[in-house]
Design an enzyme around this catalytic site. Sequence first.
Site, PDB file in Angstrom:
ATOM      1  NE  ARG A 198      -2.339  -2.017   3.087  1.00  0.00           N
ATOM      2  CZ  ARG A 198      -2.734  -2.245   4.337  1.00  0.00           C
ATOM      3  NH1 ARG A 198      -3.757  -1.597   4.845  1.00  0.00           N
ATOM      4  NH2 ARG A 198      -2.090  -3.114   5.086  1.00  0.00           N
ATOM      5  N   GLY A 215       3.979 -15.337   6.503  1.00  0.00           N
ATOM      6  CA  GLY A 215       3.229 -14.940   7.687  1.00  0.00           C
ATOM      7  C   GLY A 215       4.114 -14.581   8.867  1.00  0.00           C
ATOM      8  CB  THR A 216       3.376 -12.478  11.850  1.00  0.00           C
ATOM      9  OG1 THR A 216       2.092 -13.097  12.052  1.00  0.00           O
ATOM     10  CG2 THR A 216       3.155 -11.139  11.148  1.00  0.00           C
ATOM     11  N   GLY A 256      -6.354  -7.720  14.222  1.00  0.00           N
ATOM     12  CA  GLY A 256      -6.699  -8.917  14.973  1.00  0.00           C
ATOM     13  C   GLY A 256      -7.434  -8.510  16.240  1.00  0.00           C
ATOM     14  CD  GLU A 294      -4.719 -11.601  12.526  1.00  0.00           C
ATOM     15  OE1 GLU A 294      -4.608 -10.616  11.776  1.00  0.00           O
ATOM     16  OE2 GLU A 294      -4.347 -11.576  13.723  1.00  0.00           O
ATOM     17  CG  ASN A 352      32.713  45.512   6.605  1.00  0.00           C
ATOM     18  OD1 ASN A 352      31.747  45.262   7.330  1.00  0.00           O
ATOM     19  ND2 ASN A 352      32.575  45.965   5.373  1.00  0.00           N
TER      20      ASN A 352
HETATM   21  C1  UD1 Z   1      -0.786  -8.229  12.171  1.00  0.00           C
HETATM   22  C2  UD1 Z   1      -1.449  -9.156  13.178  1.00  0.00           C
HETATM   23  C3  UD1 Z   1      -2.758  -8.525  13.654  1.00  0.00           C
HETATM   24  C4  UD1 Z   1      -2.500  -7.149  14.211  1.00  0.00           C
HETATM   25  C5  UD1 Z   1      -1.754  -6.292  13.201  1.00  0.00           C
HETATM   26  C6  UD1 Z   1      -1.315  -4.981  13.822  1.00  0.00           C
HETATM   27  C7  UD1 Z   1      -0.800 -11.402  12.488  1.00  0.00           C
HETATM   28  C8  UD1 Z   1      -1.267 -12.658  11.849  1.00  0.00           C
HETATM   29  N1  UD1 Z   1      -1.718 -10.426  12.586  1.00  0.00           N
HETATM   30  O1  UD1 Z   1      -1.650  -8.174  11.052  1.00  0.00           O
HETATM   31  O2  UD1 Z   1      -3.346  -9.330  14.662  1.00  0.00           O
HETATM   32  O3  UD1 Z   1      -3.719  -6.535  14.571  1.00  0.00           O
HETATM   33  O4  UD1 Z   1      -0.548  -6.950  12.747  1.00  0.00           O
HETATM   34  O5  UD1 Z   1      -0.736  -4.148  12.863  1.00  0.00           O
HETATM   35  O6  UD1 Z   1       0.312 -11.330  12.933  1.00  0.00           O
HETATM   36  N2  UD1 Z   1       5.899  -9.660   8.239  1.00  0.00           N
HETATM   37  C9  UD1 Z   1       7.041 -10.368   7.989  1.00  0.00           C
HETATM   38  N3  UD1 Z   1       6.952 -11.565   7.352  1.00  0.00           N
HETATM   39  C10 UD1 Z   1       5.776 -12.081   6.964  1.00  0.00           C
HETATM   40  C11 UD1 Z   1       4.591 -11.352   7.227  1.00  0.00           C
HETATM   41  C12 UD1 Z   1       4.686 -10.147   7.872  1.00  0.00           C
HETATM   42  O7  UD1 Z   1       8.147  -9.916   8.335  1.00  0.00           O
HETATM   43  O8  UD1 Z   1       5.781 -13.171   6.406  1.00  0.00           O
HETATM   44  C13 UD1 Z   1       6.003  -8.367   8.931  1.00  0.00           C
HETATM   45  C14 UD1 Z   1       5.491  -7.196   8.110  1.00  0.00           C
HETATM   46  O9  UD1 Z   1       6.545  -6.600   7.365  1.00  0.00           O
HETATM   47  C15 UD1 Z   1       4.969  -6.266   9.176  1.00  0.00           C
HETATM   48  C16 UD1 Z   1       4.543  -7.184  10.297  1.00  0.00           C
HETATM   49  O10 UD1 Z   1       5.188  -8.426  10.068  1.00  0.00           O
HETATM   50  O11 UD1 Z   1       5.980  -5.400   9.676  1.00  0.00           O
HETATM   51  C17 UD1 Z   1       3.031  -7.389  10.340  1.00  0.00           C
HETATM   52  O12 UD1 Z   1       2.627  -7.972   9.134  1.00  0.00           O
HETATM   53  P1  UD1 Z   1       1.308  -7.517   8.401  1.00  0.00           P
HETATM   54  O13 UD1 Z   1       1.151  -8.310   7.186  1.00  0.00           O
HETATM   55  O14 UD1 Z   1       1.281  -6.039   8.282  1.00  0.00           O
HETATM   56  O15 UD1 Z   1       0.227  -8.017   9.471  1.00  0.00           O
HETATM   57  P2  UD1 Z   1      -1.229  -7.518   9.615  1.00  0.00           P
HETATM   58  O16 UD1 Z   1      -2.095  -8.182   8.629  1.00  0.00           O
HETATM   59  O17 UD1 Z   1      -1.250  -6.043   9.692  1.00  0.00           O
HETATM   60 CA    CA Z   2       0.422  -4.021   9.241  1.00  0.00          CA
END
Ligand code: UD1
Ligand code: CA
Length: 481
Positions: free
Chosen positions: A19, A85-86, A147, A162, A384
């Site tokens: 975004r 994913g996180t 979440g 989520e 000056n």
């Molecule tokens: C995540 C949380 C959500 C929370 C929100 C707050 C999860 C599943 N959900 O959602 O509960 O309300 O943040 O902002 O965690 N990232 C990685 N590797 C990955 C995926 C993400 O490093 O594979 C990093 C992203 O760069 C970012 C952070 O993790 O800095 C969060 O990831 P993002 O995809 O923004 O999570 P949200 O969907 O916002």
């Molecule tokens: Ca985010």
Amino acid sequence: MSSSRPSAVIVLAAGEGTRMKSRKIPKVLHELAGRSMVGHVVAAARALAPERLVVVVGHGREKVVEHLQAVEPTALPVTQTEQNGTGHAVRIALDGAAVAAGTVVVTNGDHPLLRAQTLEDLVRLHHDEGNAVTLLSTEMPDPTGYGRIVRGSQGEVTAIVEHKDADDGQREISEINVGMYVFDGLLLADALKRVTTDNANGEEYLTDVVGILRGDGHRAGAYKAADWVETQGVNDRVQLAGARRQLNDRILEAHMRAGVTIVDPASTWVDVQVTIDADAVIKPGTQLHGDTHVAAGAEIGPNCTLTDTSVGEDAVVINAVCDQAEIGPQTSVGPFAYLRPGTRLARKAKVGTYVETKNAVVGEGTKVPHLTYVGDAEIGAGSNIGAACVFVNYDGVEKRKSVVGDHVKVGSDNMLVAPVTIGDGAYTAAGSVITEDVPPGAMAVARARQRNVEGWVERKRPGTPSAEAARRAAERAKQGD
Ligand code: UD1
Ligand code: CA
């Protein structure tokens, strides 16, 4: 009780940040208040004094790693090649940095407003309650996309759901997951092995760890941040501008509470690293960047942009752009001056209107008041420089230096062709092109002598208004005889 010093802080910064629509700069390198987003997060993380500071990188990793090496060389980058994913990201970080036991803090790389104090409070609550996991939550006016924190009948945290996976009832919950957590490291590693991709995104959710640990009978807690603004993430450039404004307001407020006058906070921008002493006055339209320092009693603005510049006590700087300059005490700069790198103004020096300086030392009480370029020069005290002078420092190939002594009067419209030295107490005549050294106390005249060709206009431009005016003047002079 375990030590409150975390064995690791893991910063998640591998995501693409679609975004932001950013082709050139990875999301977490966008800047606000003189620091990158990830720089702010890492600075807050550092306050916890973790044994390891791990940053998970992926998209734009070369640039992010290079940046981290510059701003926080102790940070250990771990690469997540595919963003699954996180939960996946944290798993890779634990493996990559060989983190196991101890307290593990996880934070998102796109939350630049988060205060170190809030992270510290979160860690303290985690230990006080003896939790397996403690997360940061807040009440959001509009929780869409976040979440949700699901609590049991006793108010205990039972899971995070989520937004995409939540049912209508769960979507009514306004308490959201900020994305900052404290874990018991061993329990975290074990739970991550059991996280599935059985969800709307087909990703490994870190948030599932909460439900898994609860299922194992462990304690989960939440620390509810009172200030939801601080917990906002940045996903696009509108949010980036909003976060920048928030951070700036916070920085200005701290300076004002410490005794700095800021006339118009709405048009004043100050980077995090800038230091300002009490009783300095910052006027509208002013930006202070980088390692800028402003001493007590100095007045900056209106409309100044200072970068890596120091300003001494009681100096006055108006409508100026200054980069890597040292502005001494009781000096006067501007209006409309440009001080470039290597400029050093001694006490009570003056650099006035339409003056540009570069690599220039201006001695105590010396004045360069109007329309002048001073490049590669050293000027002594009490001298000056007349209006419209140029220190001619460049011969097309090399830059050369000029030296002007103490109590020298350089006449208006002089060219000082470097290398040249003007001795103490010397004068130079207006309009001179100085190509040779001037001894102390001498008067240098380096211009053609004036010659008047009498009657030239009436002879060569007859009938013009000038010729008529000359004729009338000649008649008046005759009558006066
Ligand atoms: C995540 C949380 C959500 C929370 C929100 C707050 C999860 C599943 N959900 O959602 O509960 O309300 O943040 O902002 O965690 N990232 C990685 N590797 C990955 C995926 C993400 O490093 O594979 C990093 C992203 O760069 C970012 C952070 O993790 O800095 C969060 O990831 P993002 O995809 O923004 O999570 P949200 O969907 O916002
Ligand atoms: Ca985010």
